[in-house]
Write a protein that holds these residues in place. Sequence first.
Motif, PDB file in Angstrom:
ATOM      1  N   LEU A  49       0.861  -1.336  -0.067  1.00 56.00           N
ATOM      2  CA  LEU A  49      -0.044  -0.155  -0.071  1.00 56.00           C
ATOM      3  C   LEU A  49       0.942   1.235   0.004  1.00 56.00           C
ATOM      4  N   ASP A  50       2.021   1.271   0.860  1.00 55.09           N
ATOM      5  CA  ASP A  50       2.913   2.417   0.923  1.00 55.09           C
ATOM      6  C   ASP A  50       3.445   2.902  -0.666  1.00 55.09           C
ATOM      7  N   LEU A  51       3.729   1.773  -1.346  1.00 56.19           N
ATOM      8  CA  LEU A  51       4.212   1.720  -2.485  1.00 56.19           C
ATOM      9  C   LEU A  51       3.343   2.233  -3.765  1.00 56.19           C
ATOM     10  N   GLY A  52       2.051   2.493  -3.240  1.00 53.52           N
ATOM     11  CA  GLY A  52       0.923   2.993  -4.152  1.00 53.52           C
ATOM     12  C   GLY A  52       0.611   1.856  -5.255  1.00 53.52           C
ATOM     13  N   LEU A  53       0.775   0.526  -5.097  1.00 52.45           N
ATOM     14  CA  LEU A  53       0.402  -0.236  -6.163  1.00 52.45           C
ATOM     15  C   LEU A  53      -1.037  -0.596  -6.075  1.00 52.45           C
ATOM     16  N   ALA A  54      -1.530  -0.612  -7.474  1.00 59.11           N
ATOM     17  CA  ALA A  54      -2.985  -0.745  -7.543  1.00 59.11           C
ATOM     18  C   ALA A  54      -3.493  -2.100  -7.434  1.00 59.11           C
ATOM     19  N   ILE A  55      -4.113  -2.277  -6.401  1.00 59.88           N
ATOM     20  CA  ILE A  55      -4.760  -3.873  -6.136  1.00 59.88           C
ATOM     21  C   ILE A  55      -6.015  -3.403  -4.932  1.00 59.88           C
ATOM     22  N   GLU A  56      -7.164  -4.085  -5.356  1.00 55.96           N
ATOM     23  CA  GLU A  56      -8.153  -4.190  -4.509  1.00 55.96           C
ATOM     24  C   GLU A  56      -8.417  -5.331  -3.790  1.00 55.96           C
ATOM     25  N   ASP A  57      -8.764  -5.229  -2.492  1.00 61.55           N
ATOM     26  CA  ASP A  57      -9.167  -6.273  -1.505  1.00 61.55           C
ATOM     27  C   ASP A  57      -7.838  -7.038  -1.244  1.00 61.55           C
ATOM     28  N   LEU A  58      -6.747  -6.312  -1.037  1.00 60.10           N
ATOM     29  CA  LEU A  58      -5.712  -7.282  -0.958  1.00 60.10           C
ATOM     30  C   LEU A  58      -5.458  -7.769   0.254  1.00 60.10           C
ATOM     31  N   ARG A  59      -5.055  -9.161   0.359  1.00 59.13           N
ATOM     32  CA  ARG A  59      -4.840  -9.838   1.510  1.00 59.13           C
ATOM     33  C   ARG A  59      -3.602 -10.661   1.380  1.00 59.13           C
ATOM     34  N   VAL A  60      -2.645 -10.540   2.272  1.00 58.25           N
ATOM     35  CA  VAL A  60      -1.269 -11.055   2.356  1.00 58.25           C
ATOM     36  C   VAL A  60      -1.360 -12.382   3.747  1.00 58.25           C
ATOM     37  N   SER A  61      -1.140 -13.341   3.570  1.00 55.76           N
ATOM     38  CA  SER A  61      -0.678 -14.191   4.645  1.00 55.76           C
ATOM     39  C   SER A  61       0.608 -14.646   4.850  1.00 55.76           C
ATOM     40  N   TYR A  62       1.440 -14.940   5.681  1.00 53.69           N
ATOM     41  CA  TYR A  62       2.811 -15.318   5.749  1.00 53.69           C
ATOM     42  C   TYR A  62       2.703 -16.631   6.583  1.00 53.69           C
ATOM     43  N   ASP A  63       3.434 -17.642   5.948  1.00 52.01           N
ATOM     44  CA  ASP A  63       3.647 -18.973   6.838  1.00 52.01           C
ATOM     45  C   ASP A  63       5.033 -19.454   6.467  1.00 52.01           C
TER      46      ASP A  63
END
Length: 177
Positions: free
Chosen positions: A43-57
């Motif tokens: 989001l800070d980079l201003g990349l265009a994506i809606e409903d962004l979700r990131v999980s990390y494992d």
Amino acid sequence: MGIFKFVKDAGAKIFKRGPSEEDQRQEGLDEMAKGNALVRMVLDLGLAIEDLRVSYDNGVATVSGTTETQADKEKVILAIGNSQGVAEVDDRIEVVTPEPEATMYTVVSGDSLSKIALAHYGDAMKYPMIFEANRPMLEDPDKIYPGQVLRIPPLTPAVSRGVGGGDGGGSGGGGGM
């Protein structure tokens, strides 16, 4: 002599039991925090994506959402994948307007954008295309590093004729080594 294989979970139980419930809970919270940090970075980079979700494992970032273009999708994947601690990105991003995928290239020692452009396009002066394709993650065409993954967009007919290549500023020749 050689290597002998055994069934990992069979045999005498001489090792300490696995992590406690509290350790597992803390690990889950740590991984949730890493996923949230990756979302903030995108989001800070201003990349265009809606409903962004990131999980990390355990080194794997799973990313989902919706982008308008293939280029936006690839930039999100690269921003996440080029983050320390991320070994793999599980891409579940949907693209509204499908288009040809870029080639992904891993920078090696001694590379520069002009050298990469020469190898992929046959013309070192097309390095601004690679630079622009990797903005905002790249801020300077001379600052790339070994292990970094870059997007190499396909040449369009106008660009392959020399239209729209631009000079993009910078030499593209220094690299980050």
